[in-house]
Design a protein around this motif. Structure first.
Motif, PDB file in Angstrom:
ATOM      1  N   GLU A   1      40.286  40.878 -30.604  1.00  0.00           N
ATOM      2  CA  GLU A   1      40.131  41.284 -29.322  1.00  0.00           C
ATOM      3  C   GLU A   1      40.922  42.394 -28.687  1.00  0.00           C
ATOM      4  OE1 GLU A   1      41.252  38.302 -30.545  1.00  0.00           O
ATOM      5  OE2 GLU A   1      39.699  36.743 -29.938  1.00  0.00           O
ATOM      6  N   LEU A   2      42.003  43.050 -29.522  1.00  0.00           N
ATOM      7  CA  LEU A   2      42.830  43.837 -29.190  1.00  0.00           C
ATOM      8  C   LEU A   2      42.372  45.275 -29.619  1.00  0.00           C
ATOM      9  CD1 LEU A   2      46.258  42.164 -29.901  1.00  0.00           C
ATOM     10  CD2 LEU A   2      44.916  42.086 -27.740  1.00  0.00           C
ATOM     11  N   LEU A   3      40.783  45.355 -30.405  1.00  0.00           N
ATOM     12  CA  LEU A   3      40.320  46.335 -31.057  1.00  0.00           C
ATOM     13  C   LEU A   3      39.035  46.640 -30.275  1.00  0.00           C
ATOM     14  CD1 LEU A   3      41.006  45.264 -34.582  1.00  0.00           C
ATOM     15  CD2 LEU A   3      42.165  47.193 -33.230  1.00  0.00           C
TER      16      LEU A   3
ATOM     17  N   ARG B   1      28.348  52.426 -36.120  1.00  0.00           N
ATOM     18  CA  ARG B   1      27.315  51.408 -35.985  1.00  0.00           C
ATOM     19  C   ARG B   1      26.715  51.242 -34.560  1.00  0.00           C
ATOM     20  NH1 ARG B   1      24.967  49.003 -39.659  1.00  0.00           N
ATOM     21  NH2 ARG B   1      26.515  49.021 -41.174  1.00  0.00           N
ATOM     22  N   ARG B   2      27.589  51.153 -33.541  1.00  0.00           N
ATOM     23  CA  ARG B   2      27.040  50.685 -32.329  1.00  0.00           C
ATOM     24  C   ARG B   2      26.725  52.070 -31.912  1.00  0.00           C
ATOM     25  NH1 ARG B   2      31.196  49.349 -27.237  1.00  0.00           N
ATOM     26  NH2 ARG B   2      29.968  50.064 -25.643  1.00  0.00           N
ATOM     27  N   PHE B   3      27.173  53.288 -32.220  1.00  0.00           N
ATOM     28  CA  PHE B   3      26.393  54.460 -31.571  1.00  0.00           C
ATOM     29  C   PHE B   3      25.189  54.810 -32.482  1.00  0.00           C
ATOM     30  CE2 PHE B   3      31.069  54.777 -30.056  1.00  0.00           C
ATOM     31  CZ  PHE B   3      30.535  54.429 -28.655  1.00  0.00           C
TER      32      PHE B   3
ATOM     33  N   GLU C   1      30.392  43.812 -28.535  1.00  0.00           N
ATOM     34  CA  GLU C   1      30.680  42.352 -28.360  1.00  0.00           C
ATOM     35  C   GLU C   1      29.948  41.680 -29.773  1.00  0.00           C
ATOM     36  OE1 GLU C   1      29.089  39.951 -24.631  1.00  0.00           O
ATOM     37  OE2 GLU C   1      29.315  42.412 -24.340  1.00  0.00           O
ATOM     38  N   ASN C   2      30.166  40.524 -29.829  1.00  0.00           N
ATOM     39  CA  ASN C   2      29.787  39.696 -31.082  1.00  0.00           C
ATOM     40  C   ASN C   2      29.636  40.419 -32.319  1.00  0.00           C
ATOM     41  OD1 ASN C   2      28.800  37.807 -29.226  1.00  0.00           O
ATOM     42  ND2 ASN C   2      26.971  38.848 -28.444  1.00  0.00           N
TER      43      ASN C   2
END
Lengths: 419, 93
Positions: A61-63, A122-124, A67-68
């Motif tokens: 949660e601190l990084l 991965r997100r981008f 989401e998921n």
């Protein structure tokens, strides 16, 4: 903001959402991840950690993770070793070594930063990832790219230690050797990030990457029973790690997970590449870049991008910065090995050597709790100490040969003792 | 001396999209001044309020950081390249 974190300019404070951006497009200063700590307080709970494995993802949660986020592998979760023999030698009561020489998967703390950088990649939706590197980072990018199916292309100074090149090549990464030092490689990568749509972990993914370093600090605090040390000695290359450990400690205080207390931050460099320690010791407003010349090649960054912030953190904490020569680095590697059974790389020699200097200068008190950060494995830089251990003559597999060998050894020791 | 200044993408919104700017100058300081006179919007991104080159902007003369060449007073010769690169990457330990 819809997410609990986003990019913020470290100078003008402008917010940029979440994107692969290397610097603020308003004032061209570096970006960092800013969090909504009020939102985090609701989701990040210390008691949640009990059911999680001891690795860096326990603090997810601190990084800055999507989401998921499905944690891909075990990274971090390294030992905090009570360094009793070393402490005795230095006259200290409470000395610890945070041992990222055994960080998985590639045996340096760079695994932590690459883990958060690849989550962002991965997100981008980057297919190719890479980095400019003095070795450890390339190892980490290559190893985790293999695990996660990215194409990896890493840029390194041509004269890197053979072991570090091998430790990248074995994972199938493309290696581009550059004729020049790390600062030349770094400049080229800034231009490459400007031209190509690649996720360069320490360039356009840098704000996400840097956050991974915080887990080194979270773990130290948790392993100290959710307290903070009095002193921490941290190696400095680009200067990012020391600022992120400080950020980690501040966050734990903000979340109410640890009690606030002053922590002195001490930065360690090799004398042959010491722009930050030089800047601290001479009380300069801006550090002066240097041409690196040291065996501690993982710290050989003459123009450290986070140097100004590292200097600020050290000064603000009441800490100090020091540097040690190449022979002192070798001695300190041996000292750590012989007292604590930890084989650190040359950067570890720098940190341990500097810690010893700080103790002798009276900057680290005998009854204080001190943590020394070891960030890489000695098997990667064996060339720096090979000459200290010349091969001994082999003996015949007979008892009398061994007795003769022992007699010769004793005679040599006696001769040395007489001198 | 005829020299070329290479402009990073982020700065090109101030240079009408141009990736390069050629000018005549005898020192790096003069070249930067010519550049920022031509494109005034760039001025505050190159120098701070004290007139110093910004802390997070690295300036190179050909392959070398100008701080190793005596700073922005270093002299230019025909055909030199001046590179502006925001200080973004770095950090290995």
């Amino acid at each position: 903001m819809s997410e609990a974190y986003q990019l913020r300019c470290r100078e003008c404070g402008k917010l940029w959402g979440n994107t692969a951006k290397p610097f603020c497009e308003e004032c061209f200063s570096p970006l960092e991840i800013a969090y909504d700590y009020e939102a985090l307080k609701k989701v990040a709970r210390k008691e949640n950690l009990a059911s999680r494995d001891f690795n860096m993802w326990r603090y997810l949660e601190l990084l800055p993770l999507p989401e998921n986020f499905a944690t891909p592998n075990s990274v971090g979760g390294t030992p905090l070793v009570p360094a009793r023999h070393l402490a005795k030698k230095w006259g200290l009561q409470n000395l610890y070594v945070k041992n990222d020489a055994v960080c998985y998967p590639s045996l340096s703390f760079k695994d932590r930063v690459v883990a958060t950088a690849l989550a962002a990649a991965r997100r981008f939706e980057f297919k190719t990832v890479g980095c400019s590197s003095t070795g450890n980072l390339a190892n980490a990018v290559a190893a985790q790219s293999a695990q996660q199916g990215f194409d990896a292309c890493v840029f390194i100074p041509a004269d890197l230690e053979p072991a570090k090149i091998l430790n990248t090549a074995v994972y199938g990464a493309r290696i581009v050797r550059i004729n020049g030092n790390y600062d030349h490689v770094n400049r080229l990568c800034a231009q490459i990030a400007d031209r190509f749509q690649w996720g360069l972990v320490n360039v356009n993914l840098r704000p996400y990457y840097a956050e991974g370093s915080k887990t080194h600090g979270y773990e130290i605090s948790e392993q100290l029973g959710w307290t903070l040390p009095d002193n921490i000695v941290v190696p400095m290359a680009g200067g990012s790690l020391i600022t992120k450990i400080a950020k980690a400690f501040r966050e734990l205080v903000l979340l109410g997970w640890v009690k606030e207390k002053p922590v002195k931050f001490f930065g360690a460099q090799a004398t042959g590449c010491s722009p930050i320690s030089d800047g601290v010791k001479r009380n300069l407003a801006r550090f002066e870049p240097q041409k690196p010349q040291t065996i501690a090649r993982s710290l050989a960054i003459g123009n450290p991008a986070d140097g100004p912030y590292a200097m600020k953190e050290i000064r603000g904490s009441g800490g100090w910065a020091e540097d040690v020569s190449d022979p002192e680095i070798v001695e300190a590697i041996q000292l750590l090995g012989e007292t604590e059974g930890i084989f650190g790389e040359t950067a570890a020699g720098v940190t341990v050597g500097v810690a010893q200097k700080l103790v002798r200068e009276g900057r680290i008190g005998a009854n204080e709790t001190t943590v020394v950060c070891v960030t890489g494995n000695g098997l990667k830089t064996t060339d720096a100490i090979t000459s200290e251990y010349p091969a001994t003559e082999a003996i015949a597999p007979r008892l009398e040969a061994f007795e003769a060998y022992l007699d010769a050894q004793l005679a040599t020791s006696a001769a040395v003792a007489r001198v | 001396m005829s020299v070329t200044i290479e402009i990073p993408t982020a700065f090109r919104k101030f240079t009408d999209g141009s990736p390069k700017y050629s000018c005549s100058a005898t020192t790096v300081a003069e070249a930067l001044n010519v550049l920022t006179n031509q494109f005034p919007g760039l001025g505050k991104h190159v120098r701070d309020d004290q007139g110093q080159i910004r802390q997070f902007l690295n300036v190179y003369l050909n392959e070398e950081d100008i701080r190793f060449l005596g700073g922005e007073t270093c002299t230019l010769k025909d055909g030199d390249r001046v590179l502006l690169v925001p200080s973004i990457a770095g950090g290995c330990s």
